[in-house]
Write an enzyme that holds these catalytic residues in place. Sequence first.
Site, short mmCIF file in Angstrom:
data_model
loop_
_atom_site.label_atom_id
_atom_site.label_comp_id
_atom_site.label_asym_id
_atom_site.label_seq_id
_atom_site.Cartn_x
_atom_site.Cartn_y
_atom_site.Cartn_z
CB SER A 142 5.12 5.17 4.32
OG SER A 142 5.40 6.25 5.17
CG ASN A 186 -1.82 1.20 1.28
OD1 ASN A 186 -2.41 1.57 0.26
ND2 ASN A 186 -1.96 1.83 2.44
CG ASP A 193 -2.82 3.28 6.98
OD1 ASP A 193 -2.84 2.64 5.91
OD2 ASP A 193 -3.62 4.20 7.22
CG HIS A 250 -0.55 6.07 4.84
ND1 HIS A 250 -1.93 6.08 4.92
CD2 HIS A 250 -0.11 6.89 5.82
CE1 HIS A 250 -2.29 6.88 5.91
NE2 HIS A 250 -1.21 7.38 6.47
C1 GRF Z 1 -2.88 8.62 -2.60
O1 GRF Z 1 -2.62 9.78 -1.90
C2 GRF Z 1 -2.44 7.42 -1.79
O2 GRF Z 1 -1.34 7.68 -0.98
C3 GRF Z 1 -3.64 7.13 -0.95
O3 GRF Z 1 -4.73 7.38 -1.79
C4 GRF Z 1 -4.36 8.36 -2.77
C5 GRF Z 1 -4.70 7.79 -4.11
O4 GRF Z 1 -4.53 8.73 -5.14
N1 GRF Z 1 -3.59 5.78 -0.43
P1 GRF Z 1 -4.64 8.27 -6.65
O5 GRF Z 1 -6.01 7.65 -6.84
O6 GRF Z 1 -3.55 7.31 -6.94
O7 GRF Z 1 -4.51 9.56 -7.42
#
Ligand code: GRF
Length: 221
Positions: free
Chosen positions: A145, A116, A154, A118
């Site tokens: 991260s 993932n 997370d 984050h």
């Molecule tokens: C990103 O900020 C990611 O870190 C979080 O969700 C957002 C997704 O953005 N988990 P996108 O759909 O890839 O533009």
Amino acid sequence: MSELSGKNTNNRIAILISGGGTNLQAIIGAIESGKLKAEIAVVISSREDAFGLRRAEKHGIKNSWVSPKEFPNRESYDRHLANLINASGAKLIVLAGFMRVFSKWFCQQFENRILNIHPALLPKFPGLHTHQRALDAGEKRHGASVHFVTAELDAGPVVMQRAVDIQPEDTAETLQQRVLNRIEHDIYPTAIQWALAERVTITGGKVLLDGAQQPEQGLQV
Ligand code: GRF
């Protein structure tokens, strides 16, 4: 070569999204430019209106959406996802803005196989509204991260982090854009490459890169 090294040469990934999919786009770009040696086996969205589905479509990538409303509980939804993922032959599951928490069952089923990204320097600011919370806390630096997913939100082992300085004029929006565009889109393809190439292993809740322990929370790149 792969037989000699004993490494699994499957480089298929399943990408799970719920929204705009700019990370998905960055991963597609990294594959097309040769930086990331991966094949996107399938993109699955939890929402029909996720723009990321259109990005997948445009690049000829198999995609579908699965509505949580059609399932009686979290685990039955996750079991359906697991069937789709297993049928795709993906070795690694890549969450790119997938706005759902998995059941314990799913996390155990795919232990050490889910990444993932984050938007915070974990373990700081798990959960939502990370940019505003970093500003409110008076942080000097903020970032993103990449981590393996465990049943605790997370909180899984961190593979890679990168930070930017917070500027006095920053708002949650400017910070979000800077972290997304300058950090997330760059570190995620790299972390995926490391995972697919089996360069990362997890020992005692910590990520090792090429067998070596990383400083503090993941490698500061
Ligand atoms: C990103 O900020 C990611 O870190 C979080 O969700 C957002 C997704 O953005 N988990 P996108 O759909 O890839 O533009």
